[in-house]
Design a protein around this motif. Structure first.
Motif, PDB file in Angstrom:
ATOM      1  N   LYS A  63      84.765  26.574  51.363  1.00 65.02           N
ATOM      2  CA  LYS A  63      85.937  26.948  50.567  1.00 65.02           C
ATOM      3  C   LYS A  63      86.817  25.736  50.263  1.00 65.02           C
ATOM      4  O   LYS A  63      87.433  25.657  49.198  1.00 65.02           O
ATOM      5  N   TYR A  64      86.878  24.785  51.193  1.00 61.66           N
ATOM      6  CA  TYR A  64      87.724  23.607  51.018  1.00 61.66           C
ATOM      7  C   TYR A  64      86.901  22.309  50.960  1.00 61.66           C
ATOM      8  O   TYR A  64      87.360  21.259  51.362  1.00 61.66           O
ATOM      9  N   VAL A  65      85.691  22.450  50.453  1.00 57.39           N
ATOM     10  CA  VAL A  65      84.810  21.308  50.207  1.00 57.39           C
ATOM     11  C   VAL A  65      84.337  21.436  48.766  1.00 57.39           C
ATOM     12  O   VAL A  65      83.894  22.505  48.336  1.00 57.39           O
ATOM     13  N   ALA A  66      84.464  20.362  47.976  1.00 56.40           N
ATOM     14  CA  ALA A  66      84.115  20.421  46.559  1.00 56.40           C
ATOM     15  C   ALA A  66      82.659  20.812  46.364  1.00 56.40           C
ATOM     16  O   ALA A  66      81.761  20.247  47.004  1.00 56.40           O
ATOM     17  N   ASP A  67      82.435  21.785  45.479  1.00 54.55           N
ATOM     18  CA  ASP A  67      81.075  22.218  45.150  1.00 54.55           C
ATOM     19  C   ASP A  67      80.297  21.065  44.533  1.00 54.55           C
ATOM     20  O   ASP A  67      80.734  20.476  43.547  1.00 54.55           O
ATOM     21  N   ILE A  68      79.140  20.767  45.101  1.00 49.32           N
ATOM     22  CA  ILE A  68      78.227  19.782  44.516  1.00 49.32           C
ATOM     23  C   ILE A  68      77.208  20.584  43.726  1.00 49.32           C
ATOM     24  O   ILE A  68      76.377  21.284  44.293  1.00 49.32           O
ATOM     25  N   VAL A  69      77.276  20.498  42.402  1.00 47.31           N
ATOM     26  CA  VAL A  69      76.441  21.372  41.577  1.00 47.31           C
ATOM     27  C   VAL A  69      75.192  20.700  41.024  1.00 47.31           C
ATOM     28  O   VAL A  69      74.267  21.384  40.585  1.00 47.31           O
ATOM     29  N   TYR A  70      75.150  19.350  41.050  1.00 47.33           N
ATOM     30  CA  TYR A  70      73.985  18.668  40.503  1.00 47.33           C
ATOM     31  C   TYR A  70      73.962  17.225  40.996  1.00 47.33           C
ATOM     32  O   TYR A  70      75.006  16.578  41.088  1.00 47.33           O
ATOM     33  N   VAL A  71      72.751  16.723  41.304  1.00 50.11           N
ATOM     34  CA  VAL A  71      72.572  15.320  41.665  1.00 50.11           C
ATOM     35  C   VAL A  71      71.242  14.833  41.099  1.00 50.11           C
ATOM     36  O   VAL A  71      70.218  15.515  41.221  1.00 50.11           O
ATOM     37  N   ASP A  72      71.271  13.650  40.466  1.00 54.90           N
ATOM     38  CA  ASP A  72      70.042  12.941  40.139  1.00 54.90           C
ATOM     39  C   ASP A  72      70.302  11.449  40.350  1.00 54.90           C
ATOM     40  O   ASP A  72      71.355  11.080  40.883  1.00 54.90           O
ATOM     41  N   GLU A  73      69.362  10.609  39.966  1.00 58.15           N
ATOM     42  CA  GLU A  73      69.509   9.171  40.246  1.00 58.15           C
ATOM     43  C   GLU A  73      70.662   8.523  39.495  1.00 58.15           C
ATOM     44  O   GLU A  73      71.166   7.490  39.905  1.00 58.15           O
ATOM     45  N   GLN A  74      71.113   9.130  38.399  1.00 61.95           N
ATOM     46  CA  GLN A  74      72.202   8.571  37.599  1.00 61.95           C
ATOM     47  C   GLN A  74      73.573   9.093  38.002  1.00 61.95           C
ATOM     48  O   GLN A  74      74.540   8.344  38.044  1.00 61.95           O
ATOM     49  N   ILE A  75      73.654  10.406  38.229  1.00 66.03           N
ATOM     50  CA  ILE A  75      74.957  11.052  38.389  1.00 66.03           C
ATOM     51  C   ILE A  75      74.946  12.139  39.460  1.00 66.03           C
ATOM     52  O   ILE A  75      73.894  12.620  39.867  1.00 66.03           O
ATOM     53  N   SER A  76      76.161  12.504  39.838  1.00 64.37           N
ATOM     54  CA  SER A  76      76.412  13.701  40.630  1.00 64.37           C
ATOM     55  C   SER A  76      77.516  14.459  39.907  1.00 64.37           C
ATOM     56  O   SER A  76      78.418  13.847  39.319  1.00 64.37           O
ATOM     57  N   ILE A  77      77.442  15.784  39.925  1.00 64.72           N
ATOM     58  CA  ILE A  77      78.473  16.612  39.289  1.00 64.72           C
ATOM     59  C   ILE A  77      79.049  17.539  40.348  1.00 64.72           C
ATOM     60  O   ILE A  77      78.303  18.192  41.084  1.00 64.72           O
ATOM     61  N   GLN A  78      80.377  17.567  40.416  1.00 62.87           N
ATOM     62  CA  GLN A  78      81.031  18.461  41.368  1.00 62.87           C
ATOM     63  C   GLN A  78      82.293  19.028  40.743  1.00 62.87           C
ATOM     64  O   GLN A  78      82.755  18.562  39.701  1.00 62.87           O
ATOM     65  N   LYS A  79      82.848  20.037  41.378  1.00 63.73           N
ATOM     66  CA  LYS A  79      84.074  20.659  40.897  1.00 63.73           C
ATOM     67  C   LYS A  79      85.227  19.666  40.978  1.00 63.73           C
ATOM     68  O   LYS A  79      85.292  18.843  41.892  1.00 63.73           O
ATOM     69  N   TYR A  80      86.150  19.742  40.013  1.00 64.13           N
ATOM     70  CA  TYR A  80      87.304  18.836  39.941  1.00 64.13           C
ATOM     71  C   TYR A  80      88.480  19.380  40.738  1.00 64.13           C
ATOM     72  O   TYR A  80      88.791  20.574  40.680  1.00 64.13           O
ATOM     73  N   TYR A  81      89.143  18.490  41.471  1.00 63.42           N
ATOM     74  CA  TYR A  81      90.423  18.773  42.120  1.00 63.42           C
ATOM     75  C   TYR A  81      91.343  17.594  41.870  1.00 63.42           C
ATOM     76  O   TYR A  81      90.895  16.447  41.798  1.00 63.42           O
ATOM     77  N   SER A  82      92.631  17.859  41.763  1.00 60.76           N
ATOM     78  CA  SER A  82      93.607  16.779  41.568  1.00 60.76           C
ATOM     79  C   SER A  82      93.583  15.839  42.761  1.00 60.76           C
ATOM     80  O   SER A  82      93.467  16.281  43.909  1.00 60.76           O
ATOM     81  N   ASN A  83      93.726  14.534  42.478  1.00 65.12           N
ATOM     82  CA  ASN A  83      93.775  13.541  43.544  1.00 65.12           C
ATOM     83  C   ASN A  83      95.097  13.608  44.291  1.00 65.12           C
ATOM     84  O   ASN A  83      96.126  13.970  43.722  1.00 65.12           O
ATOM     85  N   LEU A  84      95.068  13.232  45.549  1.00 68.32           N
ATOM     86  CA  LEU A  84      96.306  13.058  46.288  1.00 68.32           C
ATOM     87  C   LEU A  84      97.011  11.823  45.754  1.00 68.32           C
ATOM     88  O   LEU A  84      96.349  10.848  45.387  1.00 68.32           O
ATOM     89  N   PRO A  85      98.321  11.833  45.703  1.00 68.06           N
ATOM     90  CA  PRO A  85      99.025  10.643  45.207  1.00 68.06           C
ATOM     91  C   PRO A  85      98.834   9.461  46.144  1.00 68.06           C
ATOM     92  O   PRO A  85      98.724   9.621  47.362  1.00 68.06           O
ATOM     93  N   LEU A  86      98.771   8.280  45.561  1.00 73.22           N
ATOM     94  CA  LEU A  86      98.696   7.050  46.344  1.00 73.22           C
ATOM     95  C   LEU A  86     100.086   6.710  46.877  1.00 73.22           C
ATOM     96  O   LEU A  86     101.090   7.157  46.347  1.00 73.22           O
TER      97      LEU A  86
END
Length: 196
Positions: A63-86
């Motif tokens: 529930k609190y880990v980004a969904d990894i929906v696809y991986v190949d040698e070029q890319i990985s695709i996962q669900k987007y979440y806003s970054n924590l501020p620096l």
């Protein structure tokens, strides 16, 4: 996902750029991020994330880990979440046991990653996003201690992979994270000023 794979050239642009690490470059498309592998270690990280996510999913801990929906040698695709501020243009260590934005489920997932997958750098704020309810979501969890020590460190020491230093950019003058390739790299420009 096929649309993303077929249109990478149009989707991975300066306009959609989110961030860059030493082995992967990240772009956003709608509710997804595309992690483009810059080095084979980036691909290994993405494979690890996929395997870890699959294991966590069988235990109901995603529930609190980004969904990894696809991986190949070029890319990985996962669900987007806003970054924590620096803070002062850099990431920082989070207090997992004390910060209320860490749910018990996420703490359990982190414990499993550490125990079974040799988790690395899971306190770094740069490895987390935040959901719509203000809870932390783990978004970058593919680096292991062994991968870091055996493969990443030697390549960074040889100047093949960049290390991240917090310094003043010689071009724009701002203090921020710079990508530095070994001790002889004198190019102290930030990514925004053209240093890859």
């Amino acid at each position: 996902m096929q649309f993303i794979k077929d249109n990478l050239h149009n989707l991975c642009t300066n306009k959609t750029f989110v961030g860059i690490g030493s082995t992967r470059k990240v772009f956003r498309y709608k509710n997804y991020v595309i992690k483009q592998h810059l080095h084979p270690i980036g691909f290994k990280q993405s494979q690890n994330e996929y395997n870890i996510f699959t294991k966590l999913n069988t235990q109901g801990l995603t529930k609190y880990v980004a969904d990894i929906v696809y991986v190949d040698e070029q890319i990985s695709i996962q669900k987007y979440y806003s970054n924590l501020p620096l803070i002062e243009a850099q990431s920082y260590d989070l207090e997992i046991s004390e910060d209320l934005r860490f749910t018990e489920e996420l703490k359990s997932a982190i414990h499993l990653i550490n125990k079974e997958y040799d988790g690395f750098d899971l306190k770094d704020s740069g490895n987390y996003g935040i959901d719509e309810n203000g809870h932390f979501v783990l978004i970058d969890f593919g680096m292991t201690k062994m991968l870091y020590e055996k493969e990443w460190v030697p390549l960074a020491e040889d100047g093949i992979l960049p290390q991240i230093y917090f310094e003043k950019c010689m071009n724009c003058g701002e203090e921020k994270e710079l990508r530095i390739y070994g001790d002889t790299d004198l190019d102290r420009r930030c990514f925004a000023c053209g240093k890859q």
